[in-house]
Design an enzyme around this catalytic site. Structure first.
Site, PDB file in Angstrom:
ATOM      1  N   HIS A  62     -15.912  21.842 -28.403  1.00 32.29           N
ATOM      2  CA  HIS A  62     -15.199  20.562 -28.354  1.00 32.29           C
ATOM      3  C   HIS A  62     -15.959  19.450 -29.071  1.00 32.29           C
ATOM      4  CE1 HIS A  62     -13.118  22.467 -24.704  1.00 32.29           C
ATOM      5  NE2 HIS A  62     -12.242  22.409 -25.686  1.00 32.29           N
ATOM      6  N   ASP A  86      -6.727  22.397 -21.970  1.00 27.74           N
ATOM      7  CA  ASP A  86      -7.810  22.293 -20.988  1.00 27.74           C
ATOM      8  C   ASP A  86      -8.396  20.888 -20.915  1.00 27.74           C
ATOM      9  OD1 ASP A  86     -10.214  22.154 -22.936  1.00 27.74           O
ATOM     10  OD2 ASP A  86      -9.250  24.021 -23.541  1.00 27.74           O
ATOM     11  N   GLU A 106       1.156  19.850 -26.152  1.00 27.18           N
ATOM     12  CA  GLU A 106       0.853  21.143 -25.529  1.00 27.18           C
ATOM     13  C   GLU A 106       2.169  21.814 -25.145  1.00 27.18           C
ATOM     14  OE1 GLU A 106      -0.200  24.424 -24.053  1.00 27.18           O
ATOM     15  OE2 GLU A 106      -1.926  23.197 -24.628  1.00 27.18           O
ATOM     16  N   ASP A 156      -6.159  22.704 -31.781  1.00 30.21           N
ATOM     17  CA  ASP A 156      -6.951  23.447 -30.804  1.00 30.21           C
ATOM     18  C   ASP A 156      -6.052  24.505 -30.186  1.00 30.21           C
ATOM     19  OD1 ASP A 156      -8.745  24.345 -28.956  1.00 30.21           O
ATOM     20  OD2 ASP A 156      -8.760  22.526 -27.738  1.00 30.21           O
ATOM     21  N   SER A 157      -5.816  25.565 -30.951  1.00 28.42           N
ATOM     22  CA  SER A 157      -4.815  26.557 -30.570  1.00 28.42           C
ATOM     23  C   SER A 157      -5.461  27.866 -30.130  1.00 28.42           C
ATOM     24  CB  SER A 157      -3.891  26.838 -31.755  1.00 28.42           C
ATOM     25  OG  SER A 157      -4.609  27.515 -32.775  1.00 28.42           O
ATOM     26  N   THR A 158      -4.629  28.738 -29.575  1.00 27.15           N
ATOM     27  CA  THR A 158      -5.035  30.111 -29.346  1.00 27.15           C
ATOM     28  C   THR A 158      -4.988  30.859 -30.678  1.00 27.15           C
ATOM     29  OG1 THR A 158      -2.750  30.666 -28.787  1.00 27.15           O
ATOM     30  CG2 THR A 158      -4.201  30.087 -26.971  1.00 27.15           C
ATOM     31  N   ASP A 159      -5.285  32.141 -30.659  1.00 33.25           N
ATOM     32  CA  ASP A 159      -5.247  32.946 -31.882  1.00 33.25           C
ATOM     33  C   ASP A 159      -3.805  33.079 -32.389  1.00 33.25           C
ATOM     34  OD1 ASP A 159      -7.986  33.300 -31.923  1.00 33.25           O
ATOM     35  OD2 ASP A 159      -7.913  35.133 -30.715  1.00 33.25           O
TER      36      ASP A 159
END
Length: 286
Positions: A62, A86, A106, A156-159
Site C-alpha cells: 500500500h 480492504d 469497489e 488495486d485489483s485481484t488477478d
C-alpha cells in the site's frame, strides 16, 4: 490436525497458511471470501482461493502503490481507486494533506464491510474521512460513465480472472487515460513478474499503444511469493517519473508522513528492473 489455507500459485507450486483462528467465511454475490488469523501474518484476507492481503506486510504494497505516484506528481488533489476494498490503499492516499477528494470504486460491498469489521488496522478509519467517497460499482462501468478527472488513478485489483479480468484490458486502460487530468498518472497491480510475466507483458503492450510514458516498478512483498511484485506506471507526461531524489525527499519531508517501507531513495531504485522483465516488456532500461 491444524486447519490450513492452501493457495495454488501455479501448476505444481502452492503456499499454505495455518488457520489459527477462523474469523469469517462467506460466498458473496461476486466471490468466495475468507478471513482468518495466522500466527505470523496476523489477519489474512483471501478471495476465490487467492491470498489478497495480510496484516503483517500490507504496508509494503500500500505504501508503494500510493506514495510513488503521489510524491512523483507533487500536485495531487483528486484520486480514483479501483478496487482496494480492504482500505489499506485509501488509508495511505489520505495521509497526504493536499488530497481533496478520493473516489473508491469497489464491486463487492461485502469486502469493504467485512474488512472494516475484521481488518480495521488496514483502513484505520479511512472510510469515515469526509474526503473519501465509496461507490459500489464495476470499475469499468464507472470509468466509462464518469465525467470526473483525476490526478492519479490506482488499480488495486485481484488477478485478471473473474470480475477483475477486464481491469487488465486495453479497453480499461483507455478508459483510465480518458479520466486522467493533464499530467495524471495511472498505477496498476501487475502481479509477481517471475510467475505472471505474461500479465506484465500484456499490460506493457497496451500501455505502449496508449500512453507517452510507461514503465513498471517493483517491491518485495513476502505474502506474494515468487519474486518482485510489479506495479504498472502509465502517463502522458514523462516528467513525474523523472522526478529527482532531492525533490522527492523535499516533498516527503514536507508531507510529514512516516513510512515503514517507502523512502525517496527506494522510490527511484524501484524502477530499476531485472533484465528478464526488461526483455519481456521490450525495454533496455527505465
Amino acid at each position: 490436525m491444524k486447519a490450513e489455507y492452501r493457495e495454488e500459485i501455479c501448476d505444481g507450486c502452492d503456499q499454505r497458511f495455518s488457520i489459527d483462528d477462523p474469523l469469517y467465511e462467506i460466498k458473496t454475490d461476486h466471490q468466495h471470501l475468507i478471513i482468518f488469523r495466522n500466527r505470523y501474518f496476523g489477519r489474512v484476507l483471501a478471495l476465490d482461493g487467492v491470498i489478497q492481503t495480510t496484516e503483517a506486510d500490507e504496508f509494503i504494497y500500500h505504501e508503494m502503490m500510493a506514495h510513488v505516484p503521489l510524491l512523483a506528481h507533487g500536485r495531487v488533489h483528486r484520486v480514483l481507486i479501483i478496487g482496494g476494498g480492504d482500505g489499506g490503499l485509501l488509508r495511505e492516499v489520505l495521509r497526504h494533506r493536499d488530497i481533496r477528494r478520493v473516489v473508491q470504486v469497489e464491486i463487492d460491498a461485502s469486502v469493504i464491510d467485512l474488512c472494516r469489521r475484521y481488518l480495521p488496522n488496514h483502513s484505520q478509519g479511512a472510510f469515515d474521512d469526509p474526503r473519501a467517497t465509496v461507490v459500489i460499482d464495476d470499475g469499468m462501468h464507472f470509468l466509462e460513465h464518469t465525467d470526473e478527472r483525476f490526478d492519479v488513478i490506482l488499480t488495486d485489483s485481484t488477478d485478471p480472472e473473474g470480475p477483475a479480468e477486464v481491469l487488465f484490458s486495453r479497453r480499461y486502460y483507455a478508459a483510465c487515460q480518458r479520466c486522467l487530468a493533464p499530467g495524471g498518472i495511472l498505477v496498476t497491480q501487475n502481479g509477481v513478474a517471475f510467475l505472471q510475466l505474461d500479465e506484465v507483458r500484456v499490460s506493457a503492450g497496451h500501455f505502449n499503444h496508449l500512453f507517452r510514458d510507461w514503465h513498471f516498478f517493483g517491491a518485495s512483498v513476502p505474502t506474494y511469493v515468487g519474486g518482485i511484485m510489479t506495479f504498472g506506471w502509465a502517463s502522458d507526461d514523462p516528467r513525474p517519473r523523472q522526478t529527482d531524489r532531492k525533490t522527492l525527499q523535499e516533498r516527503f519531508t514536507h508531507s510529514g508522513i512516516v513510512t515503514r517501507y517507502y523512502t525517496p531513495q527506494l522510490h527511484g531504485a524501484a524502477f530499476a528492473l531485472p533484465q528478464y522483465i526488461l526483455d519481456a516488456i521490450g525495454k533496455t532500461s527505465a
